[in-house]
Design an enzyme around this catalytic site. Structure first.
Site, short mmCIF file in Angstrom:
data_model
loop_
_atom_site.label_atom_id
_atom_site.label_comp_id
_atom_site.label_asym_id
_atom_site.label_seq_id
_atom_site.Cartn_x
_atom_site.Cartn_y
_atom_site.Cartn_z
N GLU A 1 62.61 38.23 42.95
CA GLU A 1 62.55 38.79 44.30
C GLU A 1 61.30 39.66 44.47
O GLU A 1 60.65 39.63 45.51
CB GLU A 1 63.81 39.62 44.56
CG GLU A 1 64.24 39.64 46.01
CD GLU A 1 65.65 40.19 46.17
OE1 GLU A 1 66.54 39.41 46.53
OE2 GLU A 1 65.87 41.39 45.90
N GLU B 1 58.35 37.46 44.88
CA GLU B 1 58.37 36.88 46.24
C GLU B 1 57.88 37.91 47.26
O GLU B 1 57.10 37.59 48.16
CB GLU B 1 59.82 36.46 46.54
CG GLU B 1 59.95 35.43 47.62
CD GLU B 1 61.42 35.13 47.95
OE1 GLU B 1 62.30 35.42 47.12
OE2 GLU B 1 61.66 34.64 49.06
N CYS C 1 71.16 39.26 47.67
CA CYS C 1 72.09 39.17 46.55
C CYS C 1 73.54 39.42 46.94
O CYS C 1 74.45 39.19 46.15
CB CYS C 1 71.68 40.11 45.44
SG CYS C 1 71.11 41.68 46.05
N SER D 1 65.09 36.77 51.20
CA SER D 1 64.55 36.22 49.97
C SER D 1 65.34 34.96 49.60
O SER D 1 66.54 34.87 49.87
CB SER D 1 64.70 37.27 48.86
OG SER D 1 64.63 36.66 47.61
N LYS E 1 82.32 37.29 46.30
CA LYS E 1 81.79 36.60 45.12
C LYS E 1 82.66 35.40 44.76
O LYS E 1 82.18 34.42 44.19
CB LYS E 1 81.70 37.55 43.92
CG LYS E 1 80.60 38.59 44.05
CD LYS E 1 79.23 38.02 43.78
CE LYS E 1 78.13 39.03 44.03
NZ LYS E 1 76.80 38.40 44.13
N GLU F 1 81.34 32.91 47.05
CA GLU F 1 79.96 32.53 46.68
C GLU F 1 79.97 31.48 45.57
O GLU F 1 79.26 30.48 45.64
CB GLU F 1 79.16 33.76 46.23
CG GLU F 1 77.71 33.43 45.88
CD GLU F 1 76.93 34.65 45.37
OE1 GLU F 1 77.40 35.34 44.46
OE2 GLU F 1 75.84 34.91 45.90
N GLU G 1 76.16 24.39 46.76
CA GLU G 1 74.79 24.41 46.21
C GLU G 1 74.73 25.13 44.87
O GLU G 1 73.69 25.08 44.20
CB GLU G 1 73.80 25.02 47.21
CG GLU G 1 74.00 26.48 47.55
CD GLU G 1 74.91 26.71 48.75
OE1 GLU G 1 75.79 25.87 49.00
OE2 GLU G 1 74.77 27.76 49.41
N CYS H 1 78.03 47.86 46.41
CA CYS H 1 79.10 47.24 45.60
C CYS H 1 80.13 48.24 45.08
O CYS H 1 81.26 47.87 44.82
CB CYS H 1 78.50 46.50 44.42
SG CYS H 1 77.62 45.04 44.92
#
Ligand code: HC0
Ligand code: SF4
Length: 579
Positions: free
Chosen positions: A282, A285, A308, A328, A367, A370, A375, A512
């Site tokens: 990141e 980037e 994230c 990102s 999560k 996720e 993908e 978190c």
């Protein structure tokens, strides 16, 4: 200013203060089920619906709900007269008359506010029996809604609609039929729910809970064909101890590792390792986009947004589809970990990827969703097989009857267990961008950072900003936690008003540490501050505090990945978003 008397004690409060708030200032606790105030934010749920907080006000014929009644000059209040207690008991008996009686096997048992209030009031029988209302269930990949257990406190609505501005939950129907649900009573999975879990975090009963995957984990552990790897998220270590009666903010990293080993995992690794990896990708980037932007490339979009947090990813995919090229492309640490574990590490073990089971312990319910995204799988085999919450891990530790407090401290395995202080601060709001700054500064300026603690990026305010001097180049940074705050920053970008180069967004208040899978904090923001302090303490205690100095990350690039944002990284560590 108003002066009144509560339980024979004089109280002086500002005009407009409710009896409930005034009582709190002198340490008098008036019970409630629906009221919830999130300190440090402007959010308050006070529908005045549960009627548990009734108190006696001298001179008034009816009992008054303390959460809705403003203090007046000379008011005499009694919060625990016999009349008050009897009224509360009746209210509770009526609520319980339309509530299932499966307390013994309810996921919320022991943490249920309805259950403990019933105990406090000494309810020993349900006087009113008869038909009970029943509603359609809903089992999304992350959240289970059992609306038979809903008491219509509406806290979840405040969390979803006001704090998060997602707007999925609202009360529908009338009378006996009324229920809090997504429109047309569709499942959360089909709605624009982000799976942030903030509705679960504030639910006082077992109406909203996580989907429990701990039995799947145990099945994998007992399967001799499988190598079972666990990764633990940064924020888990700052909260898990609370489940075992330890003070909020007690760091339990070593005991957690020890418990995981005893539970039978073959390798105990750390998501923090992958957080360091995320910074490499990141951060590169960010610097790449920045240099192109400074060179006048109009195609390059700034600000770059962190990516994230899966609740946040769901939010922008649903609500700002025209902006999906701004975040990102780096995968989250959870997913980077899975991708590396099932390639680089599986190769080291000489195991086929499908024989390696990756389990994640996360403070988060999104999560779970996720890791179920298509993908993040190869030929149907997910990079992360199972995600469990901090609470589910605590339950597994209790199942095994381990004495958590007495466990010896243990260390993570290597190579995917080594991490820096930059990685652990991912667990709190502001931490991801601070970690990125520590690395991006040194890479960009080629000079060592003189100070590592960026106090200007820390704190609990919902939206924060700071400018960091990259040796003559000012970098404007924005931070938002809570999706309602994120929305404000996104609206600015949309309107072309944003001056930021980089923005960190976390879906949950606090980041978190306040995730929907953490031990219940019952709206007490002080608990979040203690967890945050613990996270910064762990960072301070680390020898290495910059992601690019992690020797195992350096080895991973040298042996396997090549360079950050290179070909192999793009294949394994980056993703795309869907509108
Ligand atoms: Fe987080 Fe994460 S910091 S989202 O809050 O980035 O859940 O703790 O594990 O993936 O590392 C959660 C926490 C993580 C990820 C990391 C990030
Ligand atoms: Fe709303 Fe988050 Fe709950 Fe989904 S998980 S219903 S977005 S509060």
């Amino acid at each position: 200013i108003v002066q009144l008397t509560i339980d024979n004690k004089k109280v002086v409060v500002e005009k407009g203060t409710t009896i409930l708030e005034a009582a709190k200032t002198i340490g008098v606790d008036v019970p409630t089920l629906c009221h919830m105030k999130l300190e440090d934010t402007n959010f308050e749920n006070k529908p005045g619906g549960c009627r548990v907080c009734v108190v006696e006000v001298e001179g008034r014929r009816n009992l008054a709900p303390a959460c809705k009644t403003e203090c007046t000059e000379g008011m005499m209040v009694n919060t625990h007269s016999v009349r008050v207690v009897n009224a509360r008991r009746t209210v509770m008996e009526l609520i319980l008359s339309d509530h299932p009686f499966d307390c013994l096997v309810c996921a919320k048992s022991g943490d249920c506010e309805l259950q403990s209030l019933a105990q406090n009031l000494g309810i020993r029988e349900i006087k009113y029996t008869g038909a009970k209302s029943t509603y359609k269930g809903d089992e999304s990949p992350a959240i289970i809604r059992d609306m038979d257990k809903c008491i219509m406190c509406r806290r979840c609505e405040t969390a979803c609609n006001e704090v998060q501005t997602v707007g999925v939950l609202s009360a529908i129907n009338r009378g006996f039929e009324s229920v809090v649900a997504p429109a047309f009573e569709m499942d959360l999975d089909h709605s624009t729910c982000t799976f942030c879990g903030q509705c679960v975090a504030v639910c006082p009963t077992g109406a909203l809970t996580e989907r429990d995957s701990s039995s799947k984990v145990m099945d994998a552990i007992v399967n001799p064909k499988k190598k079972v790897i666990v990764q633990t998220a940064p924020a888990v270590r700052a909260a898990l101890g609370e489940e075992f009666g330890m003070e909020a903010g007690t760091l339990v990293t070593g005991k957690m590792v020890s418990a995981l080993r005893k539970l039978g995992f073959d390798y105990v690794f750390d998501t923090d390792f992958a957080a360091d990896l995320t910074i490499m990708e990141e951060g590169t980037e960010l610097l790449d986009r920045l240099s192109k932007h400074l060179a006048g490339d109009k195609e390059v979009k700034l600000p770059i947004l962190t990516s994230c947090c899966p609740g946040w990813v769901n939010f922008f995919e649903h609500q700002f589809p025209e902006m999906i090229d701004i975040p990102s492309t780096a995968k989250s640490p959870q997913q980077m970990f899975g991708a590396i574990a099932k390639t680089y590490f599986a190769d080291q073990l000489k195991e086929k990827r499908e024989d390696v089971v990756v389990v994640s312990v996360m403070p988060c319910l999104a999560k779970k969703y996720e890791c179920s995204r298509d993908e993040f799988a190869v030929d149907g085999d997910p990079d992360v097989n199972i995600s469990i919450s901090t609470r589910e891990l605590a339950q597994m530790i209790r199942n095994a009857n381990l004495n958590f407090e007495a466990l010896e401290e243990d260390d993570f395995d290597n190579p995917l267990g080594e991490s820096t202080g930059a990685a652990v601060i991912f667990g709190t709001t502001g931490g991801v961008i601070e970690a990125a700054v520590r690395t991006a500064y040194e890479v960009h300026t080629k000079k060592p950072l003189e100070r590592l603690d960026f106090e200007e990026l820390r704190g609990m305010e919902g939206i924060r900003s700071a400018t960091i001097d990259f040796d003559g180049l000012p970098i404007n940074i924005g931070i938002a936690h809570g999706l309602g705050n994120a929305r404000k920053l996104l609206e600015d970008i949309k309107a072309g008003k944003s001056q930021f180069h980089a923005i960190e967004i976390m879906a949950c208040p606090g980041g978190c540490i306040g995730g929907g899978g953490q031990p219940y904090h019952h709206g007490n923001m002080e608990i979040l501050k203690k967890r945050q302090k613990a996270i910064y303490e762990e960072d301070k205690g680390k020898t290495l505090r910059k992601s690019h100095e992690n020797p195992f990350i350096q080895k991973l690039y040298a042996e396997f990945l090549g360079e950050p944002c290179g070909h192999k990284s793009h294949e394994l560590l980056h993703t795309h978003y869907y509108d």
